[in-house]
Scaffold this motif. Structure first.
Motif, PDB file in Angstrom:
ATOM      1  N   GLN A 147       7.576   8.654   0.337  1.00 40.29           N
ATOM      2  CA  GLN A 147       6.522   7.612   0.345  1.00 40.29           C
ATOM      3  C   GLN A 147       5.352   7.785   1.235  1.00 40.29           C
ATOM      4  O   GLN A 147       5.500   8.276   2.226  1.00 40.29           O
ATOM      5  CB  GLN A 147       7.323   6.092   0.896  1.00 40.29           C
ATOM      6  CG  GLN A 147       8.588   5.886   0.151  1.00 40.29           C
ATOM      7  CD  GLN A 147       9.237   4.528   0.504  1.00 40.29           C
ATOM      8  OE1 GLN A 147       9.611   4.314   2.042  1.00 40.29           O
ATOM      9  NE2 GLN A 147       9.257   3.197  -0.147  1.00 40.29           N
ATOM     10  N   TYR A 148       4.505   7.480   0.693  1.00 39.94           N
ATOM     11  CA  TYR A 148       3.047   7.533   1.071  1.00 39.94           C
ATOM     12  C   TYR A 148       2.284   6.379   1.439  1.00 39.94           C
ATOM     13  O   TYR A 148       2.187   5.446   0.286  1.00 39.94           O
ATOM     14  CB  TYR A 148       2.196   8.376   0.388  1.00 39.94           C
ATOM     15  CG  TYR A 148       2.737   9.799   0.496  1.00 39.94           C
ATOM     16  CD1 TYR A 148       2.713  10.843   1.293  1.00 39.94           C
ATOM     17  CD2 TYR A 148       3.694  10.141  -0.818  1.00 39.94           C
ATOM     18  CE1 TYR A 148       3.378  12.146   1.136  1.00 39.94           C
ATOM     19  CE2 TYR A 148       4.211  11.469  -1.091  1.00 39.94           C
ATOM     20  CZ  TYR A 148       4.032  12.303   0.177  1.00 39.94           C
ATOM     21  OH  TYR A 148       4.611  13.436  -0.021  1.00 39.94           O
ATOM     22  N   ASP A 149       1.573   6.124   2.195  1.00 39.33           N
ATOM     23  CA  ASP A 149       0.440   5.195   2.529  1.00 39.33           C
ATOM     24  C   ASP A 149      -0.826   5.298   1.507  1.00 39.33           C
ATOM     25  O   ASP A 149      -1.483   6.434   2.031  1.00 39.33           O
ATOM     26  CB  ASP A 149      -0.003   4.642   3.917  1.00 39.33           C
ATOM     27  CG  ASP A 149      -0.984   3.449   3.926  1.00 39.33           C
ATOM     28  OD1 ASP A 149      -1.791   3.382   3.256  1.00 39.33           O
ATOM     29  OD2 ASP A 149      -0.732   2.576   4.956  1.00 39.33           O
ATOM     30  N   THR A 203      -3.655   4.123   1.376  1.00 39.35           N
ATOM     31  CA  THR A 203      -4.869   3.796   2.027  1.00 39.35           C
ATOM     32  C   THR A 203      -5.208   5.053   2.885  1.00 39.35           C
ATOM     33  O   THR A 203      -6.493   5.319   3.492  1.00 39.35           O
ATOM     34  CB  THR A 203      -4.842   2.652   2.875  1.00 39.35           C
ATOM     35  OG1 THR A 203      -4.010   2.725   3.939  1.00 39.35           O
ATOM     36  CG2 THR A 203      -4.866   1.504   1.772  1.00 39.35           C
ATOM     37  N   THR A 204      -4.337   5.751   3.485  1.00 37.95           N
ATOM     38  CA  THR A 204      -4.537   6.878   4.404  1.00 37.95           C
ATOM     39  C   THR A 204      -3.922   8.301   4.071  1.00 37.95           C
ATOM     40  O   THR A 204      -4.312   9.191   4.535  1.00 37.95           O
ATOM     41  CB  THR A 204      -3.817   6.692   5.820  1.00 37.95           C
ATOM     42  OG1 THR A 204      -2.324   6.522   5.705  1.00 37.95           O
ATOM     43  CG2 THR A 204      -4.397   5.340   6.430  1.00 37.95           C
ATOM     44  N   ARG A 249       0.256  14.564   5.639  1.00 38.22           N
ATOM     45  CA  ARG A 249      -0.708  13.610   5.177  1.00 38.22           C
ATOM     46  C   ARG A 249      -1.353  14.232   3.736  1.00 38.22           C
ATOM     47  O   ARG A 249      -1.815  15.207   3.810  1.00 38.22           O
ATOM     48  CB  ARG A 249      -1.846  13.481   6.201  1.00 38.22           C
ATOM     49  CG  ARG A 249      -2.888  12.571   5.674  1.00 38.22           C
ATOM     50  CD  ARG A 249      -3.851  12.284   6.943  1.00 38.22           C
ATOM     51  NE  ARG A 249      -3.226  11.886   8.040  1.00 38.22           N
ATOM     52  CZ  ARG A 249      -3.204  10.506   8.496  1.00 38.22           C
ATOM     53  NH1 ARG A 249      -3.576   9.506   7.637  1.00 38.22           N
ATOM     54  NH2 ARG A 249      -2.691  10.194   9.662  1.00 38.22           N
ATOM     55  N   GLU A 300       5.390   8.280   5.196  1.00 38.68           N
ATOM     56  CA  GLU A 300       5.850   6.999   5.919  1.00 38.68           C
ATOM     57  C   GLU A 300       6.805   7.602   7.192  1.00 38.68           C
ATOM     58  O   GLU A 300       6.899   6.761   8.104  1.00 38.68           O
ATOM     59  CB  GLU A 300       6.635   6.017   5.171  1.00 38.68           C
ATOM     60  CG  GLU A 300       5.402   5.391   4.286  1.00 38.68           C
ATOM     61  CD  GLU A 300       4.721   4.365   4.956  1.00 38.68           C
ATOM     62  OE1 GLU A 300       5.160   3.311   5.390  1.00 38.68           O
ATOM     63  OE2 GLU A 300       3.614   4.670   4.905  1.00 38.68           O
ATOM     64  N   ALA A 354       0.851  -1.244   0.023  1.00 36.48           N
ATOM     65  CA  ALA A 354      -0.037  -0.077   0.146  1.00 36.48           C
ATOM     66  C   ALA A 354       0.987   1.090   0.043  1.00 36.48           C
ATOM     67  O   ALA A 354       0.387   2.380   0.204  1.00 36.48           O
ATOM     68  CB  ALA A 354      -0.787  -0.197   1.073  1.00 36.48           C
ATOM     69  N   VAL A 355       2.137   1.071  -0.244  1.00 37.63           N
ATOM     70  CA  VAL A 355       3.009   2.386  -0.136  1.00 37.63           C
ATOM     71  C   VAL A 355       3.586   2.670  -1.574  1.00 37.63           C
ATOM     72  O   VAL A 355       4.047   1.817  -2.197  1.00 37.63           O
ATOM     73  CB  VAL A 355       4.328   2.037   0.799  1.00 37.63           C
ATOM     74  CG1 VAL A 355       5.332   3.360   0.717  1.00 37.63           C
ATOM     75  CG2 VAL A 355       3.768   1.491   2.020  1.00 37.63           C
TER      76      VAL A 355
END
Length: 105
Positions: free
Chosen positions: A69-71, A73-74, A83, A78, A59-60
């Protein structure tokens, strides 16, 4: 009030990278994680890189410009509290819709 915008066909979204789209005048990244779909702001918070054009592992997603890097899903970065804005995604048959009016974060 919701503003559902048709974003893509399910088969348009690859499993190993995102799909960069312009929806309601915004650049949005659309991502597939297993059989689920997620949408987030497609402009990297670091220096405006094209997040959706980066590789995704699990999910990254990794921005191709500088490796942030970002998730997906949210929308969470990281390594910090940064956000990315995320948007609800709805699957209608084989079509994907993104609610551009009601961000989920």
């Amino acid at each position: 009030m919701a503003n559902w915008v048709r974003a893509a066909h399910v088969s348009d979204v690859p499993a190993d990278c995102g799909l960069e789209l312009v929806l309601a005048g915004r650049i949005v990244g659309l991502f597939r994680v297993d059989d689920d779909f997620f949408a987030m702001d497609g402009i990297c918070a670091h220096q405006g890189g094209p997040v959706a054009k980066g590789g995704i592992c699990g999910a990254v997603v990794t921005c191709p410009w500088h490796g942030w890097q970002y998730d997906v899903t949210t929308g969470k970065h990281e390594l910090s509290e940064i956000r990315q804005q995320t948007f609800p995604v709805e699957r209608r048959g084989d079509e994907l819709y993104v609610d551009m009016e009601a961000p989920s974060s």
